[in-house]
Design a protein around this motif. Sequence first.
Motif, PDB file in Angstrom:
ATOM      1  N   CYS A 175       1.329  11.529   8.924  1.00 45.89           N
ATOM      2  CA  CYS A 175       1.892  10.198   8.720  1.00 45.89           C
ATOM      3  C   CYS A 175       0.814   9.332   8.064  1.00 45.89           C
ATOM      4  N   ALA A 176       1.161   8.078   7.755  1.00 48.65           N
ATOM      5  CA  ALA A 176       0.211   7.209   7.049  1.00 48.65           C
ATOM      6  C   ALA A 176      -1.062   6.981   7.852  1.00 48.65           C
ATOM      7  N   ALA A 177      -0.931   6.749   9.162  1.00 48.34           N
ATOM      8  CA  ALA A 177      -2.102   6.463   9.999  1.00 48.34           C
ATOM      9  C   ALA A 177      -3.063   7.650  10.019  1.00 48.34           C
ATOM     10  N   LEU A 178      -2.529   8.852  10.171  1.00 51.15           N
ATOM     11  CA  LEU A 178      -3.389  10.041  10.182  1.00 51.15           C
ATOM     12  C   LEU A 178      -4.013  10.281   8.810  1.00 51.15           C
ATOM     13  N   HIS A 179      -3.208  10.099   7.770  1.00 48.32           N
ATOM     14  CA  HIS A 179      -3.697  10.382   6.416  1.00 48.32           C
ATOM     15  C   HIS A 179      -4.847   9.457   6.036  1.00 48.32           C
ATOM     16  N   ARG A 180      -4.789   8.197   6.461  1.00 46.92           N
ATOM     17  CA  ARG A 180      -5.883   7.260   6.167  1.00 46.92           C
ATOM     18  C   ARG A 180      -7.180   7.704   6.815  1.00 46.92           C
ATOM     19  N   ARG A 181      -7.085   8.366   7.977  1.00 46.15           N
ATOM     20  CA  ARG A 181      -8.287   8.825   8.682  1.00 46.15           C
ATOM     21  C   ARG A 181      -8.708  10.229   8.257  1.00 46.15           C
ATOM     22  N   GLY A 182      -8.016  10.789   7.289  1.00 53.38           N
ATOM     23  CA  GLY A 182      -8.336  12.141   6.855  1.00 53.38           C
ATOM     24  C   GLY A 182      -7.903  13.197   7.850  1.00 53.38           C
ATOM     25  N   GLN A 183      -6.894  12.897   8.665  1.00 55.65           N
ATOM     26  CA  GLN A 183      -6.415  13.812   9.686  1.00 55.65           C
ATOM     27  C   GLN A 183      -4.977  14.232   9.396  1.00 55.65           C
ATOM     28  N   ALA A 184      -4.525  15.278  10.080  1.00 56.28           N
ATOM     29  CA  ALA A 184      -3.164  15.774   9.885  1.00 56.28           C
ATOM     30  C   ALA A 184      -2.853  16.776  10.988  1.00 56.28           C
ATOM     31  N   TYR A 185      -1.593  17.164  11.068  1.00 56.35           N
ATOM     32  CA  TYR A 185      -1.196  18.282  11.931  1.00 56.35           C
ATOM     33  C   TYR A 185      -1.289  19.555  11.098  1.00 56.35           C
ATOM     34  N   TRP A 186      -2.140  20.474  11.548  1.00 56.54           N
ATOM     35  CA  TRP A 186      -2.323  21.754  10.865  1.00 56.54           C
ATOM     36  C   TRP A 186      -1.577  22.826  11.668  1.00 56.54           C
ATOM     37  N   ILE A 187      -0.472  23.315  11.118  1.00 58.60           N
ATOM     38  CA  ILE A 187       0.391  24.248  11.834  1.00 58.60           C
ATOM     39  C   ILE A 187       0.268  25.616  11.169  1.00 58.60           C
ATOM     40  N   PRO A 188      -0.238  26.611  11.883  1.00 61.67           N
ATOM     41  CA  PRO A 188      -0.423  27.939  11.278  1.00 61.67           C
ATOM     42  C   PRO A 188       0.909  28.558  10.859  1.00 61.67           C
ATOM     43  N   LYS A 189       0.878  29.306   9.772  1.00 61.25           N
ATOM     44  CA  LYS A 189       2.077  30.000   9.325  1.00 61.25           C
ATOM     45  C   LYS A 189       2.330  31.281  10.117  1.00 61.25           C
ATOM     46  N   ASP A 190       1.326  31.755  10.797  1.00 62.92           N
ATOM     47  CA  ASP A 190       1.459  32.960  11.628  1.00 62.92           C
ATOM     48  C   ASP A 190       0.842  32.698  12.992  1.00 62.92           C
ATOM     49  N   THR A 191       1.345  33.426  13.997  1.00 63.00           N
ATOM     50  CA  THR A 191       0.838  33.228  15.353  1.00 63.00           C
ATOM     51  C   THR A 191       1.016  34.495  16.173  1.00 63.00           C
ATOM     52  N   ASP A 192       0.218  34.632  17.219  1.00 65.97           N
ATOM     53  CA  ASP A 192       0.387  35.704  18.205  1.00 65.97           C
ATOM     54  C   ASP A 192       1.017  35.171  19.485  1.00 65.97           C
TER      55      ASP A 192
END
Length: 217
Positions: A175-192
């Motif tokens: 979202c805008a607030a996270l993007h301004r801080r250089g942050q984001a949700y990083w969701i892996p494309k694969d998982t165990d």
Amino acid sequence: MSEACGDLRYTITAAHTRHWVDEALEREMRRDDALAERLGGMQQRAVLPMLMLLPACGAGWLLIHRGATLETGITLALAALLLVPAWHLARPFAARLRSTMARQQADSTATGRPLNRALARLTLSMRFKRLQGAYRVQFDAQGMQVSRAGQRPASLRWNEVVHVRETDAFVVVACAALHRRGQAYWIPKDTDAMDPAAYRQGMAGLLDHCRAAPTMA
């Protein structure tokens, strides 16, 4: 949030965070090198003006402490006449001094770089290590909710999304607030952490919602 139409479980591992540390470390090293180069360039460009500032300071001292006498006027006139040849005489000396300063700066950077790199890696490793753990993402037509054991869930509505991108291993959403801080949700494309087929199906649904978000960057 209404009843979820998608449910993803995954784990951020030490391998993930090592990769993030390596990427962030290279960015910080490039930024530090660029900053050191700019500061060094400013110092080197200031050498000749600083050398020529000395006569001006002497003239100012005469005016302040001796007043506008005939002798002071003669002295200032002579100083003004000598300023141009002094400028030309000072240029070779200033060039040698700049060369020496550049060499010393390069040596100092090379000497301090391993320590700076080690300290930066330690700081980044501690920062990213806090992100390791098991996560759950639930999403529906309105938005998604990211939860982690022991922490308050974070919600993001699709109309708040301003940044979406894919890497080889992750879907990155902010979202805008996270993007301004250089942050984001990083969701892996694969998982165990769950059945691979079910996870791939869930990821496809999540990507459909992300690609339909109002703004993508």
